[in-house]
Design a protein around this motif. Structure first.
Motif: not given
Length: 617
Positions: A65-68, A294-296, A421-425, A434-446
Motif C-alpha cells: 500500500f505504501a508503494f501505491q 495508477f492511471s497517471i 496532497y489531496g490525491g493520496n486522500i 487509512a492506517s498511519r503505518d502505510v504512510l510511515i512506510w511511504t515516508a521511508f520509501i521516499y
C-alpha cells in the motif's frame, strides 16, 4: 487544495466491497470520553475501512500500500521539481536537476514522517507544493529572457565589447563556450540561493502560524469565495509552463494524457483481475480497480514506451540543437551513468542562502494559499478515515510541522515547500486503507528515493513531452478540485458570482497586461519596478486580494459565503458514529504531561484535566 469532493466520490465508488468483520468497529464503539459528535454527512451509512487510522497493518501489505501511495504522488513531485529548475535557469544542467529532485524526494519522506508522528497525526502525505511555483512562473513571465545571455539575445556588439558584467561575473570578449556555460551555471546557483533564503524565512512564518494558532484568525476573513479564485488562477497560470514541456512533441503528450484519462474516467468503474498468492488460498485472482488508482502512472509509462519506440525506429531527430531531441528516451541517458549510487542532500548544497524581496513576496503568497489548502485537506482526510473533524490543536500542530518542513526544504535547497496532497486522500477512500503505518512506510520509501542518486537520475530521463502530458492531467484535476470548493457556498447568490467572476478576470488581466506591455510600469527606480512587477504579475495575489476585499466588504451571511461550512463542520442534525475517537489526534507525549496547566496555553497541544488522565491510568 481541498479535495473534499474527490474523497467522497472515491469512497462511494468503492463502497460495494466487503470489509473484514475483524476491522468493522463502526456503530458499537463510542468516540473519546463516550461522547457523540455531530458532523455534516451525506448519508446515514457508516463508512467502514479495512484498516483504521490506528490499526497495525501486516508489513507485507503495508509496504504494498505504501508503494501505491508513493507512486500516486511521484508525478506531482517530478512536475514541481522541473518547474523550479526551469525558473532557476537550470534546465540545461542535468546534475542540478538531479540534485533538486533528490532533495525534493527526500523532503517528501521527512515531512510525511513528521506529519504522521508529531503533526496532525492523520495519514497525510506531504509532497512538493505547486503553490510556491506559480509566483515564480509569474516572475519568469515578466522577464522571459531572464535565462538568456546577451549573445543569445542577439546583442553581439555589446557582447563583443571589452568586458560585460553578467550576474557579477566579468566576461572577456573572446569568451569560450565553456566559460559561457559556467556563467549560466553560476546564475542558476545564484537564483537557487535566493530561493533557499526566502523559503527559510516564509517557513518560519508558516511554523509560527501553527504554533500561535493564527490560522483561526485567517479563517474568519478568508473563505471559499476567496480561495477558489486564487487557487484556480494558479492552476490556469501553470498551463503556460505545461505548454513548454508539451510543445516539444504534442503527439507524445497527447498519448500520455489520453491514456491516463481513458483508464481513469472511461474505465474507472470497472475492475480488473489481479493475480495474488497467500498461504491459505494459494494462487488466486481478485478484482481491483488497479488501472484507476495508477492511471497517471500508466499514462506516463505508455508515453515513455511510445517515446522509446519512436527513438529506436528513428522517427525522432538525433540533432541536439532541435527541441524535438528532448523527446528521445536517450536524450539525457548519460546522467544515469554519471550519478552516484548514494548522495545525501546537505544544507547549502547550492551555496549560502541569499535574499530577494520579489522572491520573498512570491513565497509568502504561496504560504498563505498553502495554509488554507492544508486545512481543507485535514478535514477531507478526517472524513475519509471516518474520524471526528480535527480539533484546533491538531490543525495548529499540522501547520507548524508543515512550516518546519518548509524551513528544512529551504536549508537543503528544494526551491519549494511541501504541502498535503489531496490525491493520496482520495486513494485512501478507494482502497479503504487509512492506517498511519502505510504512510510511515511511504515516508521511508521516499527517503530511500532521495538518498539513492541512481533513482533520481532515472526519473530525470523521462522525456519532456511525456512529463508535459502528465502535467495536463494532473493540473487539469487541480483546477477541477479547486472548483469543487464552491459546493459549500450559495451559487444562486449574485454577490458570490460577481466576486468570483470579477476576481478571475482581473487576476488574468493584470499579469497579461504586464506581459504585453512590460515598460508601461515605470516608477523611475529599477529595484522598485522589479518589486512592483513581481507583485502585479502574480495572478494568485491579484485575484486573491481582490476576492478577499470584496468578500469581506460586500454584505453577505456566513452561510452564503461558505464560512460556516469551513469553520463549523460539526454542526448537523445527523449523529455520526466514528470508527475511532479524538484519541487519534493526541500528541505523542506521556499522558500525564497533557494534564499540566501549561497545556491550556499551547495552541498546538491538547489539555486534559487530571481526572481524565487518572481514569485512563
Amino acid at each position: 487544495m481541498s479535495t473534499k469532493n474527490r474523497s467522497n466520490n472515491t469512497k462511494s465508488e468503492s463502497g460495494n466491497q466487503t470489509d473484514p468483520p475483524s476491522h468493522d468497529r463502526g456503530p458499537e464503539e463510542k468516540p473519546l470520553n463516550g461522547k457523540e459528535i455531530k458532523v455534516v454527512i451525506e448519508s446515514e451509512q457508516v463508512p467502514t475501512l479495512l484498516y483504521n487510522v490506528s490499526d497495525r497493518v501486516p508489513i507485507r501489505l503495508a509496504i504494498f500500500f505504501a508503494f501505491q501511495q508513493a507512486l500516486i504522488a511521484l508525478s506531482a513531485s517530478l512536475a514541481v521539481s522541473s518547474f523550479v529548475a526551469d525558473v532557476a535557469c537550470a534546465s540545461e544542467f542535468p546534475d542540478i536537476k538531479r540534485d533538486l529532485l533528490s532533495t525534493t524526494l527526500l523532503m517528501n519522506g521527512v515531512t510525511t514522517l513528521m506529519m504522521v508522528t508529531i503533526g496532525a497525526r492523520l495519514p497525510l502525505f506531504q509532497g512538493a507544493a505547486a503553490d510556491y511555483v506559480v509566483p515564480l512562473l509569474a516572475m519568469h513571465m515578466v522577464n522571459p529572457d531572464a535565462c538568456k545571455l546577451p549573445e543569445e539575445l542577439g546583442v553581439h556588439p555589446a557582447f563583443n565589447s571589452s568586458n560585460i558584467e553578467v550576474t557579477g561575473i566579468s566576461v572577456e570578449s573572446n569568451a569560450s563556450s565553456l566559460l559561457i556555460q559556467q556563467i549560466k551555471r553560476d546564475r542558476a546557483l545564484s537564483k537557487l540561493q535566493e530561493f533557499q533564503g526566502c523559503l527559510i524565512l516564509v517557513g518560519i512564518i508558516h511554523c509560527l502560524v501553527g504554533l500561535t494558532g493564527a490560522a483561526g484568525l485567517l479563517l474568519k476573513f478568508i473563505g471559499p469565495v476567496t480561495v477558489v479564485p486564487a487557487i484556480l488562477l494558479g492552476g490556469i497560470f501553470i498551463s503556460r509552463a505545461t505548454t513548454k514541456f508539451a510543445r516539444i512533441h504534442w503527439g507524445l503528450s497527447f498519448v500520455t494524457a489520453a491514456t491516463a484519462l481513458a483508464v481513469s474516467l472511461y474505465f474507472g468503474k470497472r475492475r480488473m483481475p489481479c493475480p495474488a498468492w497467500s498461504r491459505k488460498k494459494g494462487f488466486y485472482i481478485f478484482w481491483y480497480p488497479f488501472h484507476q488508482v495508477f492511471s497517471i502512472l500508466i499514462g506516463l509509462l505508455a508515453g515513455w514506451a511510445m517515446s522509446a519506440i519512436m527513438t529506436v525506429s528513428g522517427v525522432l531527430t538525433d540533432d541536439p540543437s532541435i527541441p524535438e531531441y528532448m523527446a528521445r528516451t536517450d536524450a539525457q541517458a548519460d546522467i544515469i551513468a554519471r550519478a552516484n549510487w548514494f548522495k545525501v542532500p546537505y544544507p547549502n548544497q547550492f551555496g549560502a542562502p541569499s535574499f530577494n524581496m520579489g522572491v520573498f513576496i512570491a513565497f509568502f503568497i504561496g504560504t498563505l494559499t498553502s495554509i488554507l489548502d492544508s486545512i481543507g485537506d485535514y478535514y477531507a482526510c478526517a472524513r475519509t478515515c471516518n474520524v471526528p473533524p480535527p480539533p484546533r490543536y491538531a490543525v495548529n500542530r499540522g501547520l507548524a510541522v508543515e512550516g518546519f518542513g518548509s524551513t528544512l526544504s529551504g536549508l537543503l535547497g528544494c526551491g519549494h515547500a511541501t504541502t498535503t496532497y489531496g490525491g493520496n486522500i482520495g486513494a485512501m477512500g478507494l482502497t479503504k486503507v487509512a492506517s498511519r503505518d502505510v504512510l510511515i512506510w511511504t515516508a521511508f520509501i521516499y527517503i530511500v528515493f532521495g538518498l539513492v542518486g541512481k533513482i533520481s537520475a532515472v526519473f530525470i530521463t523521462i522525456p519532456l513531452p511525456v512529463l508535459g502530458g502528465v502535467m495536463i492531467v494532473m493540473f487539469g484535476m487541480f483546477n477541477g478540485i479547486a472548483l469543487s470548493n464552491l459546493q459549500v457556498i450559495s451559487l444562486s447568490s449574485t454577490r458570490n458570482l460577481a466576486i468570483i467572476g470579477t476576481s478571475l478576470l482581473v487576476g488574468l488581466m493584470v499579469p497579461y497586461w504586464l506581459e504585453m506591455y512590460p515598460e508601461a510600469l515605470n516608477t523611475g527606480n529599477a529595484y522598485s519596478d522589479n518589486i512592483v512587477k513581481t507583485i502585479a504579475a502574480n495572478p494568485i495575489l491579484i485575484g486573491g486580494v481582490l476576492a478577499a476585499f470584496l468578500d469581506n466588504t460586500v454584505p453577505g451571511t456566513a452561510e452564503e459565503r461558505g464560512i460556516t461550512a469551513w469553520q463549523e463542520p460539526e454542526k448537523s442534525n445527523v449523529i455520526q458514529k466514528y470508527s475511532e475517537g479524538l484519541e487519534v489526534y493526541v500528541p505523542l507525549l506521556p499522558t500525564r504531561w497533557l494534564s499540566w496547566r501549561i497545556m491550556k496555553y499551547l495552541p498546538f497541544c491538547q489539555y486534559r484535566p487530571r481526572e481524565d488522565t487518572n481514569e485512563e491510568d
